[in-house]
Scaffold this motif. Structure first.
Motif: not given
Length: 245
Positions: A170-192
């Motif tokens: 989010s922004t308010g009275d001040m300007w700013q750019n927020h860029d997520i260039l890449s991301w990944e999600f890895k689930e923790y699994v011990s031995d499903p």
């Protein structure tokens, strides 16, 4: 991020409200107001009215499963305020790398991970049952800026054992750019597969059991499910632990 002196920042959010959940603008970084959520915020503006530690920090917030989340200090679990002094100028327009890691069990290792912190409010979500360790890394993937204990089962009510993850900004009275260039999600699994060989519980319940930590250095044992009881655990064959105290 680009916009030195701008605001307000962005957050990685775990929540149960749905894929289109949206919080409040401005100083709430887009996650304030989202119920049943945990947010790891990368804050770039000093909002004194909500108790920000400075104008460039990382923090963890939750309202638990009984109140809406907020970027206010009242929901603060942990924070790291030394980004500027360690050369992590996240508003400089350069590419920065972050990693958020949650593992079952309390892995308290101040010699190798020195930045341990938690607020008094955080103790609401630190229980022996379901204890885990939350770490946040920024630019340096060897030393976390935040290390903290948390029992997610007390911070979130997961009706189906699952939650949505994603980003808000989010922004308010001040300007700013927020860029997520890449991301990944890895689930923790011990031995499903081994964990779910019992066949007497639903898969999600079985996985949840196997994610529970050691207690006083000894592995929890018993089937098929545990609840807090005497000494300090007793197996419970007919019920599922509630996710909110």
């Amino acid at each position: 991020l680009f916009g030195m002196g701008g605001g307000d920042g962005f957050a990685f959010v775990i929540q149960t409200q749905g894929p289109d959940a949206m919080g409040t603008r401005g100083n709430e970084n887009g996650f304030g107001g989202i119920e049943n959520s945990v947010a790891i915020e990368f804050d770039t503006y000093l909002n004194k009215d909500i108790g920000d530690v400075n104008d460039m920090h990382v923090a963890v917030h939750t309202g638990g499963c009984r109140q809406r989340n907020s970027a206010h200090e009242q929901t603060l679990l942990s924070s790291y305020a030394h980004l500027r002094s360690t050369g992590r100028f996240i508003q400089d327009g350069a590419v920065h790398e972050a990693r958020i890691e949650y593992t079952p069990g309390l892995d308290f290792n101040p010699d190798t991970q020195p930045n341990w912190s938690s607020s008094e409010y955080a103790q609401t979500f630190v229980k022996s049952d379901g204890m885990g360790t939350l770490r946040v890394f920024l630019d340096d993937m060897d030393e976390a800026v935040i290390n903290m204990p948390i029992s997610l089962k007390y911070a979130l009510r997961l009706e189906t054992g699952k939650a949505y993850v994603g980003f808000t900004a989010s922004t308010g009275d001040m300007w700013q750019n927020h860029d997520i260039l890449s991301w990944e999600f890895k689930e923790y699994v011990s031995d499903p597969e081994a964990a779910c060989s019992l066949g007497i519980l639903k898969r999600a319940q079985c996985l949840e059991e196997k994610r529970w930590p050691l207690f006083q250095g000894a592995a929890l044992t018993g089937t098929p499910y545990f609840e807090p009881g005497a000494n300090p655990w007793e197996p419970s064959f007919g019920s599922v632990c509630t996710t909110c105290p």
